[in-house]
Design an enzyme around this catalytic site. Sequence first.
Site, PDB file in Angstrom:
ATOM      1  N   THR A  53     -25.687  -9.900  11.367  1.00  0.00           N
ATOM      2  CA  THR A  53     -26.532  -9.647  10.198  1.00  0.00           C
ATOM      3  C   THR A  53     -25.726  -8.956   9.106  1.00  0.00           C
ATOM      4  OG1 THR A  53     -28.462  -9.426  11.624  1.00  0.00           O
ATOM      5  CG2 THR A  53     -28.627  -8.485   9.414  1.00  0.00           C
ATOM      6  N   SER A 107     -10.904  -5.581   0.244  1.00  0.00           N
ATOM      7  CA  SER A 107     -11.565  -4.412   0.804  1.00  0.00           C
ATOM      8  C   SER A 107     -12.378  -3.725  -0.280  1.00  0.00           C
ATOM      9  CB  SER A 107     -10.503  -3.461   1.364  1.00  0.00           C
ATOM     10  OG  SER A 107     -11.133  -2.308   1.861  1.00  0.00           O
ATOM     11  N   SER A 108     -13.587  -3.303   0.064  1.00  0.00           N
ATOM     12  CA  SER A 108     -14.476  -2.692  -0.928  1.00  0.00           C
ATOM     13  C   SER A 108     -14.085  -1.256  -1.273  1.00  0.00           C
ATOM     14  CB  SER A 108     -15.913  -2.743  -0.395  1.00  0.00           C
ATOM     15  OG  SER A 108     -16.703  -1.724  -0.918  1.00  0.00           O
ATOM     16  N   HIS A 109     -13.651  -0.487  -0.246  1.00  0.00           N
ATOM     17  CA  HIS A 109     -13.470   0.948  -0.515  1.00  0.00           C
ATOM     18  C   HIS A 109     -12.187   1.274  -1.263  1.00  0.00           C
ATOM     19  CE1 HIS A 109     -10.604   2.139   2.786  1.00  0.00           C
ATOM     20  NE2 HIS A 109     -11.019   0.993   3.285  1.00  0.00           N
ATOM     21  N   ASN A 161       0.796  -1.218   0.000  1.00  0.00           N
ATOM     22  CA  ASN A 161       0.000   0.000   0.000  1.00  0.00           C
ATOM     23  C   ASN A 161       0.834   1.277   0.000  1.00  0.00           C
ATOM     24  OD1 ASN A 161       0.416  -1.330   2.632  1.00  0.00           O
ATOM     25  ND2 ASN A 161      -0.337   0.592   3.445  1.00  0.00           N
ATOM     26  N   GLN A 204      -5.024  -4.062  -1.888  1.00  0.00           N
ATOM     27  CA  GLN A 204      -4.578  -3.099  -2.906  1.00  0.00           C
ATOM     28  C   GLN A 204      -4.415  -3.737  -4.274  1.00  0.00           C
ATOM     29  OE1 GLN A 204      -4.297   0.067  -2.393  1.00  0.00           O
ATOM     30  NE2 GLN A 204      -4.176   0.271  -0.174  1.00  0.00           N
ATOM     31  N   CYS A 260       0.186   6.200   7.513  1.00  0.00           N
ATOM     32  CA  CYS A 260      -0.631   5.135   8.089  1.00  0.00           C
ATOM     33  C   CYS A 260      -1.115   5.493   9.476  1.00  0.00           C
ATOM     34  CB  CYS A 260       0.178   3.843   8.132  1.00  0.00           C
ATOM     35  SG  CYS A 260      -0.585   2.550   9.058  1.00  0.00           S
TER      36      CYS A 260
HETATM   37  C1  LIG Z   1      -2.751  -3.568   2.233  1.00  0.00           C
HETATM   38  C2  LIG Z   1      -3.919  -3.172   3.073  1.00  0.00           C
HETATM   39  N1  LIG Z   1      -4.480  -4.047   3.922  1.00  0.00           N
HETATM   40  C3  LIG Z   1      -5.536  -3.721   4.682  1.00  0.00           C
HETATM   41  C4  LIG Z   1      -6.099  -2.471   4.654  1.00  0.00           C
HETATM   42  C5  LIG Z   1      -7.270  -2.146   5.526  1.00  0.00           C
HETATM   43  O1  LIG Z   1      -8.463  -2.240   4.807  1.00  0.00           O
HETATM   44  P1  LIG Z   1      -9.867  -1.813   5.449  1.00  0.00           P
HETATM   45  O2  LIG Z   1      -9.864  -0.331   5.460  1.00  0.00           O
HETATM   46  O3  LIG Z   1     -10.885  -2.374   4.496  1.00  0.00           O
HETATM   47  O4  LIG Z   1      -9.975  -2.421   6.786  1.00  0.00           O
HETATM   48  C6  LIG Z   1      -5.540  -1.516   3.798  1.00  0.00           C
HETATM   49  C7  LIG Z   1      -6.062  -0.149   3.734  1.00  0.00           C
HETATM   50  O5  LIG Z   1      -5.777   0.705   4.520  1.00  0.00           O
HETATM   51  C8  LIG Z   1      -4.432  -1.880   2.998  1.00  0.00           C
HETATM   52  O6  LIG Z   1      -3.869  -0.991   2.180  1.00  0.00           O
END
Ligand SMILES: Cc1ncc(COP(=O)(O)O)c(C=O)c1O
Lengths: 100, 465
Positions: free
Chosen positions: B304, B264-266, B216, B244, B389
């Site tokens: 749920t 991860s969705s976002h 990331n 990522q 981070c």
């Molecule tokens: C490599 C990696 N793992 C995990 C996460 C965490 O994801 P989430 O925000 O969906 O918990 C992130 C994002 O910050 C990420 O870049």
Amino acid sequence: MSSITPPAKEQVIQLYRQFIRASSRFNNYNFRHYFLRRSRDAFKESKDVKDPEQLHNLLSKAREELQVLQRQSSISQMYSFDKLVVEPLDRHHRNLNETK
Amino acid sequence: MHCVKNIIKVSRPLIQKRLLNNSAVNPATSASAASTISNKIKEELHKPGQDIIKNAFQVNQDNGTRPIYLDAQATTPTDPRVLDVMLKFYTGLYGNPHSNTHAYGWETDKEIEKSRKQVADLIGADPKEIIFTSGATESNNMAIKGVPRFYNKTKKHIITSKTEHKCILDSARHLQDEGFDVTYLSVNEDGLIDLEELEKAIRKDTVLVSIMAVNNEIGVIQPIEEIGKICRKNKIFFHSDCAQAVGKIPIDVNKMNIDLMSISSHKIYGPKGVGAIYVRRRPRVRMDPIITGGGQERGLRSGTLSPPLITGFGEACRIIKEDMSYDQKHIERLSKKLMDGLLSMEHTQLNGSKQHRYAGCVNVSFAYIEGESLLMALKDIALSSGSACTSASLEPSYVLHALGADDALAHSSIRFGIGRFTTDEEIDYVIKAINERVEFLRELSPLWEMVKEGIDLNSIEWSGH
Ligand SMILES: Cc1ncc(COP(=O)(O)O)c(C=O)c1O
């Protein structure tokens, strides 16, 4: 399904215009630019499709996507945010700036 | 130019003091000292009348003031097509998908299962192998804690790497407290792990290897397929944090022998607060759940499910799968433009491997300035420094440290995240802004003056230490 007649050219052109219109109505700069670019490229990509059935499928998919774009561009107009640093302000805002 | 000179005079003593205190020359500088210095710079940059800086924040008076978004690794904007799917569930479809006695439940359940298939299709999995969670953090916790705890009678060891996301590293620390051994593989200066080192680290009681696909901070892509082969050969479970990577590079759980995967969705233009973990069924991976209760999601994750979030996530997966090559062509083009524009400046460097990288993440170090002060002078661009981070701390990035970067380099790095919605115009603006402000900040730096005069900074003995 050889009974399908190919869609008229005018139909495609009209649909294209509707895509461009809906895309340009997005208030959000990034969404507006993306959907304009994506719409143009999508129509360009399939401009050589001749098979009537394939054309029909493409058109009915496009009609559904157009509805999404129309709904979402309307929503984008209901919630507006400040303009980006790469985006010109609306004229009345600019005048306000000058009088400040 | 006249204006610039004035400011230099005003701020020189302060800047000088800051630079001489900088951890580049004094590794012992404490974080709190660094932050007071940073605050002083902040004040300096915001003093009324400092026109150049004010102009720097709003270059064109006729334009808006909202910053350009260039932080696609932190999160991405929700695609309007995703929102369109989600709205149904806030306006009419509100049934509990686990209510199986009436139509309200059936209709949302049907949509959830459609989404499960969309997620599975993106990674070449079977829908039954997808467990919905609140995001990649939860998925990572489930894998890292859940698998070793289940097999703890016979297995006591896991392997991961030093450049993993904090939620992997922190979960591994928790395991250590519970009596497990953890090997943290180091990476080379490109940010890649060494496969031989991985094989050597494997023990009889190793139960799990966890290596992320795309980093990331620096966008480096690990050799996932090779790691998968090694794990399969040694009958060890392989987990990969693909938050990522999914939707951005081709990922196939079978081709890559991945047994568990976090999504991860976002990060792929879906809603925040939802994600998934892929858990292989054949050969079966077993794990202790972290959240227990009603037994939803094969008993691995009770609670749920949220139909709006999950269907939004599913739609995001559908779009990114369908448009992967279209999106990536755009992102690669912008990424090349940005890199050419930034790396043509002197004393800049790209962090991480040049070949094995995801184009949408560009991490660059600008020598002789501190990333934090550059970010402060770049209020018109939403960026993050390598250390973002844990945003409150000014500690240099542990990822860049693992690559062997010294404090100065790690401090002077900035991450640029390009996505589906980034435009050419934005990239052009960013290149111009960075060029101008790096030059401006360097002009303030006595170190830079020495470099220009040809003084070797390593030959200087700094007083007081
Ligand atoms: C490599 C990696 N793992 C995990 C996460 C965490 O994801 P989430 O925000 O969906 O918990 C992130 C994002 O910050 C990420 O870049």
